[in-house]
Design a protein around this motif. Structure first.
Motif, PDB file in Angstrom:
ATOM      1  N   ALA A  22       0.829  -1.209   0.000  1.00 35.94           N
ATOM      2  CA  ALA A  22       0.000   0.000   0.000  1.00 35.94           C
ATOM      3  C   ALA A  22       0.866   1.264   0.000  1.00 35.94           C
ATOM      4  CB  ALA A  22      -0.930  -0.001   1.211  1.00 35.94           C
ATOM      5  N   ILE A  23       1.978   1.252   0.738  1.00 37.60           N
ATOM      6  CA  ILE A  23       2.893   2.395   0.739  1.00 37.60           C
ATOM      7  C   ILE A  23       3.437   2.620  -0.662  1.00 37.60           C
ATOM      8  CG2 ILE A  23       5.172   3.200   1.506  1.00 37.60           C
ATOM      9  CD1 ILE A  23       4.506   1.989   4.261  1.00 37.60           C
ATOM     10  N   ASN A  24       3.743   1.535  -1.351  1.00 34.31           N
ATOM     11  CA  ASN A  24       4.216   1.660  -2.739  1.00 34.31           C
ATOM     12  C   ASN A  24       3.139   2.287  -3.623  1.00 34.31           C
ATOM     13  OD1 ASN A  24       6.273   1.003  -4.842  1.00 34.31           O
ATOM     14  ND2 ASN A  24       4.589  -0.206  -5.651  1.00 34.31           N
ATOM     15  N   GLU A  25       1.892   1.894  -3.415  1.00 36.76           N
ATOM     16  CA  GLU A  25       0.780   2.433  -4.199  1.00 36.76           C
ATOM     17  C   GLU A  25       0.510   3.897  -3.860  1.00 36.76           C
ATOM     18  OE1 GLU A  25      -2.839   2.247  -6.713  1.00 36.76           O
ATOM     19  OE2 GLU A  25      -0.844   1.371  -6.695  1.00 36.76           O
ATOM     20  N   PHE A  26       0.340   4.203  -2.571  1.00 35.24           N
ATOM     21  CA  PHE A  26       0.074   5.582  -2.149  1.00 35.24           C
ATOM     22  C   PHE A  26       1.262   6.498  -2.457  1.00 35.24           C
ATOM     23  CE2 PHE A  26      -2.868   3.537   1.058  1.00 35.24           C
ATOM     24  CZ  PHE A  26      -4.044   4.085   0.563  1.00 35.24           C
ATOM     25  N   GLY A  27       2.460   5.954  -2.284  1.00 34.64           N
ATOM     26  CA  GLY A  27       3.663   6.758  -2.488  1.00 34.64           C
ATOM     27  C   GLY A  27       4.027   6.948  -3.949  1.00 34.64           C
ATOM     28  N   THR A  28       3.360   6.226  -4.830  1.00 34.65           N
ATOM     29  CA  THR A  28       3.582   6.376  -6.267  1.00 34.65           C
ATOM     30  C   THR A  28       2.488   7.221  -6.912  1.00 34.65           C
ATOM     31  OG1 THR A  28       4.672   4.216  -6.361  1.00 34.65           O
ATOM     32  CG2 THR A  28       3.901   5.134  -8.452  1.00 34.65           C
ATOM     33  N   GLU A  42      -8.704   3.463   6.157  1.00 32.75           N
ATOM     34  CA  GLU A  42      -8.011   2.890   7.319  1.00 32.75           C
ATOM     35  C   GLU A  42      -6.604   2.437   6.934  1.00 32.75           C
ATOM     36  OE1 GLU A  42      -8.284  -0.648  10.687  1.00 32.75           O
ATOM     37  OE2 GLU A  42      -9.844  -0.540   9.135  1.00 32.75           O
ATOM     38  N   LEU A  43      -6.475   1.864   5.742  1.00 34.17           N
ATOM     39  CA  LEU A  43      -5.165   1.414   5.269  1.00 34.17           C
ATOM     40  C   LEU A  43      -4.227   2.606   5.067  1.00 34.17           C
ATOM     41  CD1 LEU A  43      -3.291  -0.806   4.304  1.00 34.17           C
ATOM     42  CD2 LEU A  43      -4.441  -0.751   2.077  1.00 34.17           C
ATOM     43  N   TYR A  44      -4.744   3.678   4.513  1.00 35.02           N
ATOM     44  CA  TYR A  44      -3.950   4.887   4.295  1.00 35.02           C
ATOM     45  C   TYR A  44      -3.426   5.446   5.620  1.00 35.02           C
ATOM     46  CZ  TYR A  44      -2.968   9.824   3.253  1.00 35.02           C
ATOM     47  OH  TYR A  44      -2.370  11.065   3.163  1.00 35.02           O
ATOM     48  N   VAL A  45      -4.293   5.538   6.602  1.00 35.97           N
ATOM     49  CA  VAL A  45      -3.905   6.087   7.911  1.00 35.97           C
ATOM     50  C   VAL A  45      -2.840   5.213   8.558  1.00 35.97           C
ATOM     51  CG1 VAL A  45      -4.726   6.510  10.271  1.00 35.97           C
ATOM     52  CG2 VAL A  45      -6.047   7.348   8.324  1.00 35.97           C
ATOM     53  N   GLU A  46      -3.003   3.893   8.480  1.00 35.67           N
ATOM     54  CA  GLU A  46      -2.002   2.996   9.069  1.00 35.67           C
ATOM     55  C   GLU A  46      -0.659   3.120   8.351  1.00 35.67           C
ATOM     56  OE1 GLU A  46      -0.371   0.699  11.809  1.00 35.67           O
ATOM     57  OE2 GLU A  46      -2.432   1.462  11.887  1.00 35.67           O
ATOM     58  N   CYS A  47      -0.703   3.256   7.026  1.00 35.39           N
ATOM     59  CA  CYS A  47       0.525   3.464   6.250  1.00 35.39           C
ATOM     60  C   CYS A  47       1.201   4.771   6.660  1.00 35.39           C
ATOM     61  CB  CYS A  47       0.220   3.491   4.754  1.00 35.39           C
ATOM     62  SG  CYS A  47      -0.186   1.879   4.053  1.00 35.39           S
ATOM     63  N   LEU A  48       0.412   5.814   6.868  1.00 33.65           N
ATOM     64  CA  LEU A  48       0.973   7.100   7.293  1.00 33.65           C
ATOM     65  C   LEU A  48       1.692   6.981   8.632  1.00 33.65           C
ATOM     66  CD1 LEU A  48      -1.417  10.096   6.552  1.00 33.65           C
ATOM     67  CD2 LEU A  48       0.797   9.591   5.541  1.00 33.65           C
ATOM     68  N   ARG A  49       1.102   6.233   9.567  1.00 42.66           N
ATOM     69  CA  ARG A  49       1.743   6.034  10.872  1.00 42.66           C
ATOM     70  C   ARG A  49       3.128   5.416  10.690  1.00 42.66           C
ATOM     71  NH1 ARG A  49      -2.102   6.891  14.787  1.00 42.66           N
ATOM     72  NH2 ARG A  49      -4.240   6.347  14.214  1.00 42.66           N
TER      73      ARG A  49
END
Length: 200
Positions: free
Chosen positions: A18-24, A54-61
């Motif tokens: 998910a970090i790869n997806e959000f960060g891209t 919820e996934l986005y928030v956890e990735c941000l943490r």
């Protein structure tokens, strides 16, 4: 392997994808389907997280924790170039993590502004420690206290973030926004702290 350990490993795999997806792609364009396309069943994602938010928030943490540790301020160094060297090194090594953090700082999703303000507290503390050390290494004008200088710098940072986000005129893609921010920030900071006029 115990079920608890399996669950932790599964969540870790999901968060990394998910970090790869959000960060891209950035928050808006990120998609659960693409994350599941990275070899993780969509059902497994929804078993561990209620959805994209919820996934986005956890990735941000996770991302803020990583970047905060990377920027930790050594007790004896009060040189702004060290701080920016650390940022550049982290950006190169963990690009998608850095993009997630900086997008959340510069152009956060409106529905997550409140939770982001909580998540970023330790990051803000580390940045404040750096700035206070830098301010303490020189002399301020007699009419400017450290507290007043910090408020001024925070205001300038907010204005600079607004400018980089493109909200003033046009939207920018996350990658373009972050590249611009990191390229221009050292110079902007130097001008804010040391000024642009020669002394008499």
């Amino acid at each position: 392997m115990k079920q608890e350990e399996k669950t932790k490993l599964t969540r870790k795999r999901i968060i990394e994808a998910a970090i790869n997806e959000f960060g891209t792609k950035g928050y808006e364009k990120a998609n659960i389907n693409t994350i599941s396309g990275a070899g993780i069943a969509k059902g497994l994602i929804y078993h561990n997280f209620s959805g994209k938010d919820e996934l986005y928030v956890e990735c941000l943490r996770v991302c803020f924790d990583e970047m905060t540790k990377a920027l930790a301020c050594p007790g004896s160094i009060a040189d702004h170039t060290v701080y920016f060297d650390k940022r550049i090194a982290f950006f190169r090594e963990r690009r998608t993590v850095a993009v997630m953090v900086l997008e959340a700082l510069i152009d956060p999703p409106i529905q997550h502004i409140e939770i982001i303000s909580e998540i970023r507290k330790q990051y803000d503390k580390i940045n404040s420690e750096w700035i206070m050390k830098i301010l303490s290494s020189g002399s301020l004008r007699e009419d400017v206290s450290k507290e007043k200088a910090m408020k001024y710098l925070a205001l300038m940072q907010d204005m600079f973030n607004w400018y980089c986000s493109g909200r003033g005129s046009w939207g920018r893609e996350p990658e373009e926004m972050i590249e611009m921010h990191e390229r221009e920030l050292p110079g902007i900071f130097e001008y804010m702290v040391y000024g642009i006029m020669k002394g008499d």
